[in-house]
Design an enzyme around this catalytic site. Sequence first.
Site, PDB file in Angstrom:
ATOM      1  N   LYS A   1      -2.685  -2.092  -3.036  1.00  0.00           N
ATOM      2  CA  LYS A   1      -3.710  -1.229  -2.415  1.00  0.00           C
ATOM      3  C   LYS A   1      -3.322   0.223  -2.668  1.00  0.00           C
ATOM      4  O   LYS A   1      -2.601   0.826  -1.870  1.00  0.00           O
ATOM      5  CB  LYS A   1      -3.805  -1.537  -0.916  1.00  0.00           C
ATOM      6  CG  LYS A   1      -4.777  -0.632  -0.161  1.00  0.00           C
ATOM      7  CD  LYS A   1      -5.154  -1.229   1.170  1.00  0.00           C
ATOM      8  CE  LYS A   1      -6.008  -0.255   1.965  1.00  0.00           C
ATOM      9  NZ  LYS A   1      -6.709  -0.888   3.081  1.00  0.00           N
TER      10      LYS A   1
ATOM     11  N   GLU B   1       0.833  -1.214   0.000  1.00  0.00           N
ATOM     12  CA  GLU B   1       0.000   0.000   0.000  1.00  0.00           C
ATOM     13  C   GLU B   1       0.865   1.260   0.000  1.00  0.00           C
ATOM     14  O   GLU B   1       1.311   1.705   1.053  1.00  0.00           O
ATOM     15  CB  GLU B   1      -0.918   0.000   1.226  1.00  0.00           C
ATOM     16  CG  GLU B   1      -1.788   1.252   1.288  1.00  0.00           C
ATOM     17  CD  GLU B   1      -2.734   1.294   2.494  1.00  0.00           C
ATOM     18  OE1 GLU B   1      -2.614   0.434   3.382  1.00  0.00           O
ATOM     19  OE2 GLU B   1      -3.579   2.205   2.539  1.00  0.00           O
TER      20      GLU B   1
HETATM   21  P1  13P Z   1      -9.311   4.115   4.300  1.00  0.00           P
HETATM   22  O1  13P Z   1     -10.208   3.339   3.366  1.00  0.00           O
HETATM   23  O2  13P Z   1     -10.054   4.772   5.437  1.00  0.00           O
HETATM   24  O3  13P Z   1      -8.385   5.035   3.570  1.00  0.00           O
HETATM   25  O4  13P Z   1      -8.385   3.061   5.028  1.00  0.00           O
HETATM   26  C1  13P Z   1      -7.818   2.059   4.274  1.00  0.00           C
HETATM   27  C2  13P Z   1      -6.594   1.602   4.927  1.00  0.00           C
HETATM   28  O5  13P Z   1      -6.491   0.477   5.342  1.00  0.00           O
HETATM   29  C3  13P Z   1      -5.463   2.524   5.036  1.00  0.00           C
HETATM   30  O6  13P Z   1      -4.303   1.806   5.338  1.00  0.00           O
END
Ligand code: 13P
Length: 340
Positions: free
Chosen positions: A219, A177
Amino acid sequence: MTDLAELNRVATAMVAPGRGVLAADESAPTILKRFEAIGVENTEDNRRDYRELLFRSKGMANISGVILFDETIRQNAKDGTPLVKIIEAAGSFPGIKVDKGAKPLPFSPGEVVTEGLDGLRERLAEYRSLGAKFCKWRAVIEIGDGIPSYNCIHANAHALARYAALCQDQDLVPIVEPEVLMDGGHSIDRCYEVTEFALKELYRELYYARVKLEGTALKPNMIVPGKKCEEQASVEEVAEKTLRVLKQCVPAAVPGVAFLSGGQSDLDATARLNAMNKIGGVPWKLTFSYSRALQAAPQKAWAGKADNSAAAQAAFAHRAAMNGLASIGKWSPELEKQAA
Ligand code: 13P
């Protein structure tokens, strides 16, 4: 020996059509913020009760995996059943956030690098024994005057790659991510440029670390203007620019892309995912890995009261169903109203 076929099976199931990931891995300071907003005391029991109601909701039908926080993967439900078992019984994979948060990057004002590599191999082995099938590591990239620097992009991509390789070595699917934040007044095109930079560097580092892309999930953020930017974007522009940057950067071997919501409204997060899936023509599944865009509604409905649990479960099931439809391009504003 890493079982690549098993990693690929899990990574593919995480992005199965109609399903996506529930990010329920709010760290201690983040869940405090969420509970404060609904007037709930931040106790271990309240955190347990809230998460238990989500995991027992009908909404889990649209949830392929749940990202947990360290406390939650060890927690039992009120009746003594491990929360992990409730998630598994709902046909979903338990996952775990394993990074230790973003810390200031020396000599780079305003920039951060995610920590948590030391001792990670041992922590992963323990999480696997507790039932985790996948992991998450979040890098945070802020857009501002003169930032991000290459140092920030590189340090974060390198850490993500070292984390991902360790996960696969322990037979866990890494969610990588690299979140480009939507804070600030930058334009949508600046978000595009920075996201492209971050993704190019990420896939280069994953290659150097010999990460097997078939056993990973990405992600990313969507391509959106900063929250304070005067010129906001249409659903179509966000969808087109997000697809374009992914096509420039993400190899076809990756089974799926599960977006973060990042502060978008619930409806924006759903409508934009849906628009991308309507356009289609990409080699990966596109789905959600939302925290706020799945949980804002149930948190509000619950407000810490057991009597509100059924209403909170219904609010969660509704958002999960709408995002499930968006993951196959079958959502519409009319369906949103009918089902609400
Ligand atoms: P949000 O969808 O609130 O951005 O959170 C996703 C997430 O896991 C961030 O690491």
